[in-house]
Motif scaffolding. Sequence first.
Motif, PDB file in Angstrom:
ATOM      1  N   SER A 187       0.896  -1.133   0.080  1.00  0.00           N
ATOM      2  CA  SER A 187       0.049   0.023   0.073  1.00  0.00           C
ATOM      3  C   SER A 187       0.943   1.295  -0.081  1.00  0.00           C
ATOM      4  CB  SER A 187      -0.869   0.065   1.241  1.00  0.00           C
ATOM      5  OG  SER A 187      -1.471   1.310   1.398  1.00  0.00           O
ATOM      6  N   PHE A 188       0.194   2.341  -0.652  1.00  0.00           N
ATOM      7  CA  PHE A 188       1.077   3.588  -0.720  1.00  0.00           C
ATOM      8  C   PHE A 188       0.812   4.562   0.649  1.00  0.00           C
ATOM      9  CE2 PHE A 188       1.703   2.448  -4.918  1.00  0.00           C
ATOM     10  CZ  PHE A 188       3.066   2.534  -4.962  1.00  0.00           C
ATOM     11  N   SER A 189      -0.165   4.005   1.366  1.00  0.00           N
ATOM     12  CA  SER A 189      -0.609   4.963   2.693  1.00  0.00           C
ATOM     13  C   SER A 189       0.178   4.756   3.780  1.00  0.00           C
ATOM     14  CB  SER A 189      -2.045   4.395   3.085  1.00  0.00           C
ATOM     15  OG  SER A 189      -1.996   3.167   3.533  1.00  0.00           O
ATOM     16  N   VAL A 190       1.713   5.168   3.420  1.00  0.00           N
ATOM     17  CA  VAL A 190       2.824   5.342   4.470  1.00  0.00           C
ATOM     18  C   VAL A 190       2.960   6.479   4.766  1.00  0.00           C
ATOM     19  CG1 VAL A 190       5.060   4.472   4.573  1.00  0.00           C
ATOM     20  CG2 VAL A 190       3.676   2.969   3.106  1.00  0.00           C
ATOM     21  N   ILE A 191       3.486   6.563   6.263  1.00  0.00           N
ATOM     22  CA  ILE A 191       3.820   7.794   6.756  1.00  0.00           C
ATOM     23  C   ILE A 191       5.239   7.700   7.280  1.00  0.00           C
ATOM     24  CG2 ILE A 191       1.525   8.880   7.101  1.00  0.00           C
ATOM     25  CD1 ILE A 191       1.776   8.012  10.051  1.00  0.00           C
ATOM     26  N   LYS A 192       5.801   8.675   7.630  1.00  0.00           N
ATOM     27  CA  LYS A 192       7.278   8.697   8.610  1.00  0.00           C
ATOM     28  C   LYS A 192       6.884   8.296   9.929  1.00  0.00           C
ATOM     29  CE  LYS A 192      10.072  11.629   5.489  1.00  0.00           C
ATOM     30  NZ  LYS A 192      10.926  12.982   5.434  1.00  0.00           N
ATOM     31  N   ASN A 193       7.815   7.697  10.408  1.00  0.00           N
ATOM     32  CA  ASN A 193       7.694   7.183  11.723  1.00  0.00           C
ATOM     33  C   ASN A 193       8.896   7.097  12.681  1.00  0.00           C
ATOM     34  OD1 ASN A 193       6.074   6.612  14.197  1.00  0.00           O
ATOM     35  ND2 ASN A 193       6.039   4.399  13.544  1.00  0.00           N
ATOM     36  N   GLY A 194       9.615   8.496  12.831  1.00  0.00           N
ATOM     37  CA  GLY A 194      10.682   8.550  13.355  1.00  0.00           C
ATOM     38  C   GLY A 194      11.998   7.867  12.863  1.00  0.00           C
ATOM     39  N   LYS A 195      13.018   8.018  13.603  1.00  0.00           N
ATOM     40  CA  LYS A 195      14.322   7.219  13.090  1.00  0.00           C
ATOM     41  C   LYS A 195      14.770   6.244  14.030  1.00  0.00           C
ATOM     42  CE  LYS A 195      15.558  11.052  10.427  1.00  0.00           C
ATOM     43  NZ  LYS A 195      16.816  11.648   9.660  1.00  0.00           N
ATOM     44  N   THR A 196      15.658   5.112  13.350  1.00  0.00           N
ATOM     45  CA  THR A 196      16.180   4.350  14.163  1.00  0.00           C
ATOM     46  C   THR A 196      17.487   4.779  14.915  1.00  0.00           C
ATOM     47  OG1 THR A 196      17.800   3.514  12.596  1.00  0.00           O
ATOM     48  CG2 THR A 196      15.765   2.477  12.592  1.00  0.00           C
ATOM     49  N   LYS A 197      18.210   3.927  15.877  1.00  0.00           N
ATOM     50  CA  LYS A 197      19.266   4.382  16.476  1.00  0.00           C
ATOM     51  C   LYS A 197      20.281   4.561  15.644  1.00  0.00           C
ATOM     52  CE  LYS A 197      20.733  -0.347  17.918  1.00  0.00           C
ATOM     53  NZ  LYS A 197      20.925  -1.076  18.960  1.00  0.00           N
ATOM     54  N   ASN A 198      20.254   3.866  14.522  1.00  0.00           N
ATOM     55  CA  ASN A 198      21.411   4.230  13.501  1.00  0.00           C
ATOM     56  C   ASN A 198      21.133   5.534  12.528  1.00  0.00           C
ATOM     57  OD1 ASN A 198      22.779   2.164  14.366  1.00  0.00           O
ATOM     58  ND2 ASN A 198      21.688   0.764  13.025  1.00  0.00           N
ATOM     59  N   GLN A 199      19.980   6.177  12.811  1.00  0.00           N
ATOM     60  CA  GLN A 199      19.419   7.536  12.089  1.00  0.00           C
ATOM     61  C   GLN A 199      18.952   7.120  10.619  1.00  0.00           C
ATOM     62  OE1 GLN A 199      18.954  10.346  13.723  1.00  0.00           O
ATOM     63  NE2 GLN A 199      20.024   9.079  15.212  1.00  0.00           N
ATOM     64  N   LYS A 200      18.330   5.945  10.636  1.00  0.00           N
ATOM     65  CA  LYS A 200      17.745   5.527   9.520  1.00  0.00           C
ATOM     66  C   LYS A 200      16.066   5.696   9.511  1.00  0.00           C
ATOM     67  CE  LYS A 200      20.627   1.988   8.046  1.00  0.00           C
ATOM     68  NZ  LYS A 200      20.911   0.446   7.833  1.00  0.00           N
ATOM     69  N   GLN A 201      15.628   6.322   8.544  1.00  0.00           N
ATOM     70  CA  GLN A 201      14.204   6.875   8.422  1.00  0.00           C
ATOM     71  C   GLN A 201      13.151   5.526   8.770  1.00  0.00           C
ATOM     72  OE1 GLN A 201      12.843   9.984   8.400  1.00  0.00           O
ATOM     73  NE2 GLN A 201      11.107   8.780   9.002  1.00  0.00           N
ATOM     74  N   GLN A 202      12.244   5.546   9.641  1.00  0.00           N
ATOM     75  CA  GLN A 202      11.409   4.487   9.903  1.00  0.00           C
ATOM     76  C   GLN A 202       9.856   5.036   9.192  1.00  0.00           C
ATOM     77  OE1 GLN A 202      11.186   3.533  14.047  1.00  0.00           O
ATOM     78  NE2 GLN A 202      11.734   1.624  13.604  1.00  0.00           N
ATOM     79  N   TYR A 203       9.039   3.902   8.624  1.00  0.00           N
ATOM     80  CA  TYR A 203       7.825   4.281   8.309  1.00  0.00           C
ATOM     81  C   TYR A 203       6.995   3.515   8.865  1.00  0.00           C
ATOM     82  CZ  TYR A 203      10.710   6.600   4.425  1.00  0.00           C
ATOM     83  OH  TYR A 203      11.499   7.474   3.779  1.00  0.00           O
TER      84      TYR A 203
END
Length: 121
Positions: free
Chosen positions: A22-38
Amino acid sequence: MKLSEPLCIRISDKIKCIKCSSFSVIKNGKTKNQKQQYYCKNCGKRFIEFYSYKAYTQEINSQITTFIKEGLGIRSCAKILKISTTTLFKRILLIASSIKAPPILKGCKYEVDELCTYFRK
């Protein structure tokens, strides 16, 4: 609220969910390695776009089976594949559980190699 005002949550057009596509994805913070979480609003799964830890890819299963067939130990396999021994052991158990036992037919002769038996102790 006016119709021309944008909503607080932006939904992505480029990134799609790993689980439900699905394309209904939003950003959801970052990991401890500074990677973008969705976060997928459709199925509720959290994911990262690019994983750097390759222990759970499918091509590693074939490498694990090859190494085990060649007689390599768990620590040697883990060192070569650059994954932890615990993860490797879990993968071996997962691979072993997917193997189906061959049918044993009555009236046929079978040759057994290196049969170990114990009586009493």
